[in-house]
Design a protein around this motif. Structure first.
Motif, PDB file in Angstrom:
ATOM      1  N   TRP A 187       0.885  -1.157   0.000  1.00 15.01           N
ATOM      2  CA  TRP A 187       0.000   0.000   0.000  1.00 15.01           C
ATOM      3  C   TRP A 187       0.926   1.210   0.000  1.00 15.01           C
ATOM      4  CZ3 TRP A 187      -5.234  -0.436   2.842  1.00 15.01           C
ATOM      5  CH2 TRP A 187      -6.070   0.626   2.471  1.00 15.01           C
ATOM      6  N   SER A 221      -5.512  -5.067  -7.729  1.00 13.72           N
ATOM      7  CA  SER A 221      -6.059  -4.853  -6.394  1.00 13.72           C
ATOM      8  C   SER A 221      -7.512  -5.296  -6.406  1.00 13.72           C
ATOM      9  CB  SER A 221      -5.965  -3.380  -5.985  1.00 13.72           C
ATOM     10  OG  SER A 221      -6.651  -3.169  -4.756  1.00 13.72           O
ATOM     11  N   PRO A 253      -4.440  -0.813  -1.982  1.00 13.73           N
ATOM     12  CA  PRO A 253      -3.247  -1.676  -1.983  1.00 13.73           C
ATOM     13  C   PRO A 253      -2.995  -2.276  -3.351  1.00 13.73           C
ATOM     14  CG  PRO A 253      -5.086  -2.759  -0.877  1.00 13.73           C
ATOM     15  CD  PRO A 253      -5.511  -1.353  -1.126  1.00 13.73           C
TER      16      PRO A 253
END
Length: 262
Positions: A187, A221, A253
């Motif tokens: 992230w 993601s 993330p």
């Protein structure tokens, strides 16, 4: 003779340099190469007319040679207003009496006003360095070979693990048998701009496991819907990075697996 036991006693001398050259080539996998030892024939210009070549071990045509102490080679002076490329080579020679030698030789190039070409070499020359000359000034020698690693390193494993720079998550790297794999669970939080990007971590790979070219793979993601693409990168300088590819970006993330050859 179809088969010959080279590493065996015949009762009379029977091993020739060609025997050893064939076995060397079969073991190393190349006829012409530099093997990691000493300074790997490192070359530096001590002045505009002198190139100092360091210690090293190599092969020309399968014939092994080494340099046990730094040797100075003469470089002819440049021409004002023109450019030239000279080459430092390891030259194999054999006399009519069968006496063999391998010596360093500087091959002088042709001065031109534009971009110079390398001078011609023979089949018995192994190129080590290019010396660029611009006018009367000699530039830093350019290496023309990649050292062959020793057998002890062929199966060596390198591993790295780090937290993500400026954010959360991890990057785990494993390198073995000339293949590198990086698993990214990150992230980054490096910005949400259309072309935002940053280094993924402070990892900097050893030179021996760095890719020969930049490798890029798409990141993914679970929560990314409608946003622009993001890629993960491993660079030739051994660093890892992420880079947005335009479009709107969400602070989500990133996941991905990078694979490269080295």
């Amino acid at each position: 003779m179809a088969f010959e036991a080279v590493d065996a006693c015949f009762g009379t001398p029977h091993i020739s340099s060609d025997d050893l050259a064939a076995l060397n080539e079969a073991t190393i996998g190349k006829r012409d190469c530099v093997m990691k030892w000493g300074d790997d024939f490192k070359a530096v210009m001590t002045n505009a007319n002198t190139c100092l070549v360091g210690t090293g071990v190599g092969m020309v045509g399968g014939k092994r040679f080494w340099n046990q102490a730094a040797v100075s080679l003469t470089v002819h002076g440049g021409t004002q207003g023109q450019k030239r490329n000279d080459l430092v080579v390891a030259r194999y020679a054999k006399t009519s009496a069968g006496i063999e030698s391998i010596n360093p030789v500087v091959i002088k190039g042709t001065p031109v006003a534009g971009t110079p070409d390398d001078p011609a070499t023979t089949a018995n020359d192994f190129k080590l360095w290019r010396i660029p000359l611009d006018g009367i000034n000699a530039g830093d020698p350019v290496r023309l070979f990649e050292p062959v690693p020793p057998l002890a390193e062929c199966g060596e494993v390198g591993t790295w693990s780090a937290t993500v720079t400026g954010g959360e998550g991890t990057i785990d790297v494993t390198c073995v048998n000339h293949v590198g794999v990086a698993r990214v669970n990150a992230w980054p939080r490096g910005g949400s701009g259309s072309w935002a990007g940053d280094r993924l971590s402070n990892i900097e790979l050893d030179e021996r496991v760095r890719p020969k070219m930049d490798y890029t793979v798409p990141a993914w993601s679970a929560n990314r819907t409608g946003e622009g693409d993001v890629v993960l990168k491993v660079n030739t300088d051994g660093t890892f990075a992420w880079q947005a590819q335009g479009g709107s970006q969400a602070d989500e993330p990133l996941y991905g697996v990078l694979v490269w050859a080295y």
